[in-house]
Structures are given as C-alpha cells and as structure tokens.
Design a protein around this motif. Structure first.
Motif, PDB file in Angstrom:
ATOM      1  N   HIS A  13      -5.260   7.026  -0.293  1.00 29.89           N
ATOM      2  CA  HIS A  13      -4.201   5.665   0.019  1.00 29.89           C
ATOM      3  C   HIS A  13      -4.980   4.517  -0.703  1.00 29.89           C
ATOM      4  O   HIS A  13      -6.049   4.501  -1.563  1.00 29.89           O
ATOM      5  CB  HIS A  13      -5.573   4.539   1.438  1.00 29.89           C
ATOM      6  CG  HIS A  13      -4.585   5.685   2.450  1.00 29.89           C
ATOM      7  ND1 HIS A  13      -4.679   5.084   3.352  1.00 29.89           N
ATOM      8  CD2 HIS A  13      -5.789   6.929   3.021  1.00 29.89           C
ATOM      9  CE1 HIS A  13      -4.879   6.227   5.064  1.00 29.89           C
ATOM     10  NE2 HIS A  13      -5.713   6.839   3.867  1.00 29.89           N
ATOM     11  N   SER A  51       0.676  -0.866   0.773  1.00 25.99           N
ATOM     12  CA  SER A  51      -0.055  -0.055   0.392  1.00 25.99           C
ATOM     13  C   SER A  51       0.943   1.196   0.046  1.00 25.99           C
ATOM     14  O   SER A  51       2.089   0.848   0.203  1.00 25.99           O
ATOM     15  CB  SER A  51      -1.116   0.137   1.476  1.00 25.99           C
ATOM     16  OG  SER A  51      -1.919  -0.742   0.639  1.00 25.99           O
ATOM     17  N   THR A  83      -9.661   9.385   2.700  1.00 24.06           N
ATOM     18  CA  THR A  83      -9.826  10.313   4.133  1.00 24.06           C
ATOM     19  C   THR A  83      -9.561  11.992   4.050  1.00 24.06           C
ATOM     20  O   THR A  83      -8.717  12.337   3.284  1.00 24.06           O
ATOM     21  CB  THR A  83      -9.397   9.600   4.899  1.00 24.06           C
ATOM     22  OG1 THR A  83      -7.524   9.563   4.947  1.00 24.06           O
ATOM     23  CG2 THR A  83      -9.699   8.143   4.631  1.00 24.06           C
ATOM     24  N   GLU A  91     -14.480   9.658   3.951  1.00 30.38           N
ATOM     25  CA  GLU A  91     -14.372   8.964   3.103  1.00 30.38           C
ATOM     26  C   GLU A  91     -14.900   8.975   2.102  1.00 30.38           C
ATOM     27  O   GLU A  91     -16.005   8.878   2.048  1.00 30.38           O
ATOM     28  CB  GLU A  91     -14.126   7.941   3.753  1.00 30.38           C
ATOM     29  CG  GLU A  91     -12.527   6.966   3.385  1.00 30.38           C
ATOM     30  CD  GLU A  91     -12.754   5.310   4.688  1.00 30.38           C
ATOM     31  OE1 GLU A  91     -12.701   5.695   5.714  1.00 30.38           O
ATOM     32  OE2 GLU A  91     -12.110   5.075   4.518  1.00 30.38           O
ATOM     33  N   LYS A  92     -13.625   8.773   1.040  1.00 28.14           N
ATOM     34  CA  LYS A  92     -14.639   7.658  -0.461  1.00 28.14           C
ATOM     35  C   LYS A  92     -13.623   7.052  -1.175  1.00 28.14           C
ATOM     36  O   LYS A  92     -12.478   7.140  -0.862  1.00 28.14           O
ATOM     37  CB  LYS A  92     -14.806   9.541  -1.249  1.00 28.14           C
ATOM     38  CG  LYS A  92     -14.804   8.816  -2.273  1.00 28.14           C
ATOM     39  CD  LYS A  92     -15.305  10.345  -3.071  1.00 28.14           C
ATOM     40  CE  LYS A  92     -16.048   9.906  -4.764  1.00 28.14           C
ATOM     41  NZ  LYS A  92     -15.987  11.091  -5.541  1.00 28.14           N
ATOM     42  N   LYS A  93     -14.140   5.678  -1.523  1.00 30.77           N
ATOM     43  CA  LYS A  93     -13.232   5.161  -1.673  1.00 30.77           C
ATOM     44  C   LYS A  93     -13.769   4.806  -3.439  1.00 30.77           C
ATOM     45  O   LYS A  93     -14.938   4.852  -3.913  1.00 30.77           O
ATOM     46  CB  LYS A  93     -13.427   3.374  -0.993  1.00 30.77           C
ATOM     47  CG  LYS A  93     -12.534   2.801  -1.504  1.00 30.77           C
ATOM     48  CD  LYS A  93     -12.387   1.387  -0.770  1.00 30.77           C
ATOM     49  CE  LYS A  93     -11.612   0.433  -1.026  1.00 30.77           C
ATOM     50  NZ  LYS A  93     -11.990  -1.172  -0.243  1.00 30.77           N
ATOM     51  N   ASP A  94     -12.669   4.477  -3.589  1.00 32.97           N
ATOM     52  CA  ASP A  94     -12.706   3.900  -5.416  1.00 32.97           C
ATOM     53  C   ASP A  94     -11.752   2.565  -6.487  1.00 32.97           C
ATOM     54  O   ASP A  94     -11.004   3.172  -6.251  1.00 32.97           O
ATOM     55  CB  ASP A  94     -13.078   5.211  -6.512  1.00 32.97           C
ATOM     56  CG  ASP A  94     -13.387   4.721  -7.852  1.00 32.97           C
ATOM     57  OD1 ASP A  94     -13.077   5.449  -8.799  1.00 32.97           O
ATOM     58  OD2 ASP A  94     -13.412   2.881  -8.567  1.00 32.97           O
ATOM     59  N   GLN A  95     -12.557   0.913  -6.134  1.00 36.47           N
ATOM     60  CA  GLN A  95     -11.998   0.606  -6.130  1.00 36.47           C
ATOM     61  C   GLN A  95      -9.974   0.464  -5.306  1.00 36.47           C
ATOM     62  O   GLN A  95     -10.378  -0.049  -4.224  1.00 36.47           O
ATOM     63  CB  GLN A  95     -11.451   0.256  -7.891  1.00 36.47           C
ATOM     64  CG  GLN A  95     -12.676   0.328  -8.428  1.00 36.47           C
ATOM     65  CD  GLN A  95     -12.292  -0.077  -9.959  1.00 36.47           C
ATOM     66  OE1 GLN A  95     -10.653   0.084 -10.312  1.00 36.47           O
ATOM     67  NE2 GLN A  95     -13.121  -0.199 -10.851  1.00 36.47           N
ATOM     68  N   ARG A  96      -8.933   0.343  -5.873  1.00 35.13           N
ATOM     69  CA  ARG A  96      -8.052   0.408  -5.083  1.00 35.13           C
ATOM     70  C   ARG A  96      -7.679   1.621  -4.299  1.00 35.13           C
ATOM     71  O   ARG A  96      -6.644   2.060  -4.207  1.00 35.13           O
ATOM     72  CB  ARG A  96      -6.784  -0.317  -6.377  1.00 35.13           C
ATOM     73  CG  ARG A  96      -6.824  -1.351  -6.274  1.00 35.13           C
ATOM     74  CD  ARG A  96      -5.586  -2.097  -7.183  1.00 35.13           C
ATOM     75  NE  ARG A  96      -5.459  -1.091  -8.513  1.00 35.13           N
ATOM     76  CZ  ARG A  96      -4.287  -0.315  -8.288  1.00 35.13           C
ATOM     77  NH1 ARG A  96      -3.525  -0.255  -7.531  1.00 35.13           N
ATOM     78  NH2 ARG A  96      -3.962   0.445  -9.371  1.00 35.13           N
ATOM     79  N   ILE A  97      -7.832   2.818  -4.686  1.00 28.12           N
ATOM     80  CA  ILE A  97      -7.790   4.215  -4.666  1.00 28.12           C
ATOM     81  C   ILE A  97      -9.175   4.662  -3.136  1.00 28.12           C
ATOM     82  O   ILE A  97      -9.958   4.685  -3.826  1.00 28.12           O
ATOM     83  CB  ILE A  97      -7.802   5.126  -5.110  1.00 28.12           C
ATOM     84  CG1 ILE A  97      -8.798   5.462  -6.018  1.00 28.12           C
ATOM     85  CG2 ILE A  97      -6.175   4.910  -6.067  1.00 28.12           C
ATOM     86  CD1 ILE A  97      -8.741   6.321  -7.198  1.00 28.12           C
ATOM     87  N   ALA A  98      -8.278   4.952  -1.993  1.00 24.44           N
ATOM     88  CA  ALA A  98      -9.669   5.822  -1.372  1.00 24.44           C
ATOM     89  C   ALA A  98      -8.839   6.964  -0.971  1.00 24.44           C
ATOM     90  O   ALA A  98      -7.469   7.042  -0.658  1.00 24.44           O
ATOM     91  CB  ALA A  98      -9.909   5.195  -0.400  1.00 24.44           C
ATOM     92  N   THR A 151      -4.041   0.953  -2.400  1.00 22.52           N
ATOM     93  CA  THR A 151      -4.405  -0.571  -2.078  1.00 22.52           C
ATOM     94  C   THR A 151      -3.595  -1.147  -3.661  1.00 22.52           C
ATOM     95  O   THR A 151      -3.467  -1.030  -4.213  1.00 22.52           O
ATOM     96  CB  THR A 151      -5.085  -0.911  -1.304  1.00 22.52           C
ATOM     97  OG1 THR A 151      -6.036  -1.443  -2.271  1.00 22.52           O
ATOM     98  CG2 THR A 151      -5.008  -0.727  -0.158  1.00 22.52           C
TER      99      THR A 151
END
Lengths: 112, 115
Positions: A76, A18, A65, A56-63, A78
C-alpha cells in the motif's frame, strides 16, 4: 513448482491518491516477502519487507500486509507522488536455499 | 562506493559468440546471485553461490556457466549466444546466515543484445 502471482500489471493513479498492489504465493513454507522498486534503467531496490511472523509493517507512506492463511500479501502506497512511478515487484522466499520467486511486476504511473 | 557493480552495462554481440559479464560486491556478503530479466520485465533467478559454492542452479542451458573466484565476485560466461539470450542480467548479493533472512542487493544490470 513455486509461483508468485502479482496484480495488477499496470496501475495509474493521480498524485495524492493511494495505490495497492496484491500478490499471492504458492509455497506455504515461504517466510519472507520483500517488495522491490525498479526505476527505468536501474536494478531493483528493496523498499520494504515483511517476515512470516508479522501481519503488517509500515514505513512512512508505504505499508505491507501479509495473510499467511490465504497466502497473499499486499503493498500500500499512500499520498503517491510522481517519483513513486516505477515498476514494483513482490517476491517470496522459498524454503529452497533462500531463493526468491518474483511476481510479474506492476508498472505504477503517478500522474501529477 | 558502489555496493554491487557489473560490467559491462551494455553488451551487443553476434549470435554464436562467447561473452562474459562480471560482477563484484563490496558489502562483505557471502552469497551472490544471477538473475535474468526478459523483455516483459519478468525476473528469474539463474544461479546462486554461497562462499564460492553453487547452491542454486535453475534450469539454465549448459551454455551459461557462472564462476566465482572469490566471495566478492561472481562472473557469468555465456557460450554460443542465441537470440533468446537477449535480456537484462542482474547480479545480486546478500548475507546468508543460518536462520537469517537478509536483503538481496541488486547491481545496475547488463543489457545483452544478441543480433
């Protein structure tokens, strides 16, 4: 004046690990925080953004905060892949005419 | 079907010359920007136009003059070029509505080298 600080300036990780990039901003009225990826020889491209009413917001491998109280936000990634290697910029939209203030950039290198 | 295009991609010129960089967007956006990226990759806004009207003008030397003939175009003219003007210049566009926050789309950049 408005300021955005970004750390680290360079980041090297192994494929699959990560990666975390952090930014702080000075204008408490900022309400929009985009993250851009810039590949060599190309213009910045938006990869994810977050508005001030979301933590917080997430889109597949990226997030991303956001901590409005502390005035900092983080990216972030991953399961990093070699194609994630690029320069990443955070930005904050100020209250003045939609102006984006950019961080200094983070050069991410993902080693296979 | 390029969204934001710039010409030229590379520009090499002598000190003291006058040059222009052109930008066009076909996204139907009403706001366009010019950014300067220096050798350390730092991105800084220079100008912003909304519906052909200047809305952001950072502390930029008077030698830099943006011109917006219509909503889809924002050109940058630079007089009396100096060594310190060497950088990559990016054009961007967005839709700027009241209360709305919209993504800025960047062009591919123009690398200006002043000798």
């Amino acid at each position: 004046g408005e300021n955005v600080e970004q750390h680290p300036s360079t980041l090297s990780v192994q494929e699959g690990d990560s990666a975390v990039i952090k930014c702080t901003y000075s204008d408490s009225a900022s309400n929009y925080f985009p993250w851009y990826k810039q590949e060599l020889g190309k213009g910045p491209q938006l990869i994810i953004d977050i508005r001030s009413n979301v933590g917080e917001k997430k889109d597949q491998r990226i997030a991303v905060t956001l901590n409005k109280t502390a005035k900092h936000f983080s990216l972030h990634i991953t399961e990093t892949q070699p194609e994630d290697s690029a320069v990443y910029f955070c930005a904050a939209r100020t209250s003045q005419g939609g102006k984006l203030i950019f961080g200094q950039g983070t050069e991410l290198s993902v080693k296979p | 079907d390029t969204a934001v295009s710039q010409t030229p991609k590379y520009l090499v010129t002598q000190m003291g010359n006058d040059k222009s960089i052109k930008c066009e967007q076909n996204l139907g956006h009403d706001t366009m920007y010019w950014y300067k990226q220096d050798s350390k990759k730092f991105l800084k806004i220079m100008f912003s136009y909304n519906n052909k009207e200047l809305i952001i003008n950072e502390t930029v030397p008077n030698r830099f003059s943006p011109k917006s003939p219509d909503k889809a175009h924002l050109n940058l003219h630079i007089n009396s070029l100096e060594l310190g003007d060497s950088a990559v210049y990016f054009c961007a566009s967005s839709r700027l509505g009241t209360g709305l926050i919209n993504e800025q789309f960047f062009g591919p950049g123009t690398r200006l080298t002043v000798l």
